[in-house]
Design an enzyme around this catalytic site. Structure first.
Site, mmCIF file in Angstrom:
data_model
loop_
_atom_site.group_PDB
_atom_site.id
_atom_site.type_symbol
_atom_site.label_atom_id
_atom_site.label_comp_id
_atom_site.label_asym_id
_atom_site.label_seq_id
_atom_site.Cartn_x
_atom_site.Cartn_y
_atom_site.Cartn_z
ATOM 1 N N LYS A 131 47.212 36.896 36.589
ATOM 2 C CA LYS A 131 45.825 36.707 36.166
ATOM 3 C C LYS A 131 44.861 37.091 37.283
ATOM 4 C CE LYS A 131 43.922 32.914 36.825
ATOM 5 N NZ LYS A 131 43.050 32.265 37.857
ATOM 6 N N LYS A 154 38.608 35.024 47.155
ATOM 7 C CA LYS A 154 39.898 34.608 46.596
ATOM 8 C C LYS A 154 40.630 35.788 45.983
ATOM 9 C CE LYS A 154 43.345 32.184 45.184
ATOM 10 N NZ LYS A 154 43.283 31.047 44.269
ATOM 11 N N SER A 175 40.134 29.688 40.058
ATOM 12 C CA SER A 175 40.113 31.090 40.471
ATOM 13 C C SER A 175 39.790 31.928 39.238
ATOM 14 C CB SER A 175 41.462 31.511 41.061
ATOM 15 O OG SER A 175 41.720 30.817 42.259
#
Length: 290
Positions: free
Chosen positions: A236, A168, A93
């Site tokens: 993140k 995502k 990701s």
């Protein structure tokens, strides 16, 4: 031949499913915790370059954008061993912008690139039940699909390269903000004197019901915060969202607020707990840890 780099919490079971499906896997960075993959038939390699040389398709499952860039283009990296006609599948990701840049750099050498980040956490990885969001050409998606089917169940070709990462990031916005909302609701119930478990039970029968209230709400009540997905990693992902929002001149105020709450969670030592432990950050901020 398939290469796999990134044998962490998610990567290990994903690689195991590929081996169980009959694939010959070339692996890099095999550590004692992932030695079982070699015992099951995986082949340990000394560098990413060696993995690329021996594989037709290479899968990456790494923590962040700089990690992917280093494995792709660093010394003894994949680029040095890849040749025309090979395919890179990045299931990490990372930044959608960087993804497009990486893909273009490899495209000039006639190397295919698919971004295929996943959702479902460690449980989904272990059960081969991951949701996989794919960006790439139709031809590359078709080539990768049999591998995806060994690791996941809900496989969607979202669009061109980078669109998987965009999906995502959108997923992580929804999950992060919903965890924050459930945390606030259960903390409110507790401090107001109600039984949070009973409140959760009542809410599960109404419009507020969700998988996050069901699963993470129970974690909050039970105080079971062993990581399925660490706050550090979710922070993140929300940073990817806020960085993209800045570039797009887009207002995502609640995403930014939840990212800041996760910053606070890291500051008080919660970064390696499950993201459902966000409730502990709220408790800390409100003095309600009692």
């Amino acid at each position: 031949m398939i290469g796999f780099i990134g044998l962490g919490v998610m990567g290990r079971p994903m690689a195991a499913h590929l081996i169980e499906a009959g694939q010959t896997l070339h692996l890099h960075r095999v550590k004692p915790i992932s030695q079982h993959l070699v015992d099951q038939g995986g082949i340990a390699c000394s560098s990413a370059r060696e993995v690329a040389e021996k594989s037709d398709i290479v899968i990456l499952m790494l923590p962040d954008t700089p990690d992917v860039e280093a494995v792709l283009f660093g010394q003894d990296g994949l680029e040095e061993g890849l040749s025309a006609g090979k395919l890179v599948i990045d299931m990490s990701s990372i930044s959608p912008v960087a993804t497009k840049q990486f893909a273009e750099r490899l495209r000039r050498k006639d190397i295919g690139y698919v971004d295929a980040p996943v959702s479902g956490g460690e449980v989904g990885a272990k059960n081969a039940a991951l949701t996989i969001m794919v960006g790439g050409s139709e031809a590359d998606f078709s080539r990768a699909r049999p591998l995806f089917e060994a690791m996941g169940k809900n496989i969607t070709h979202v669009g061109a390269v980078g669109d998987g990462q965009t999906a995502k990031v959108a997923n992580q916005i929804i999950v992060g903000l919903t965890i924050e909302a459930v945390s606030e609701a259960l903390l409110f119930a507790k401090v107001a004197g109600a039984d949070p478990a009973r409140v959760r039970e009542a809410l599960m029968g109404g419009f507020a019901s969700s998988r996050i209230l069901e699963l993470h709400g129970q974690r909050m009540i039970d105080r079971t915060f062993d990581p399925g997905f660490r706050i550090r990693l979710h922070r993140k992902d929300l940073t990817l969202a806020t960085d993209a929002a800045k570039a797009l001149e887009l207002a995502l105020p609640n995403t930014a607020m939840t990212q800041q709450l996760m910053n606070a969670a890291l500051a008080i030592g919660l970064g390696d707990k499950d993201h459902s432990a966000l409730i502990e950050a709220l408790e800390h901020l409100s003095g309600a840890a009692r």
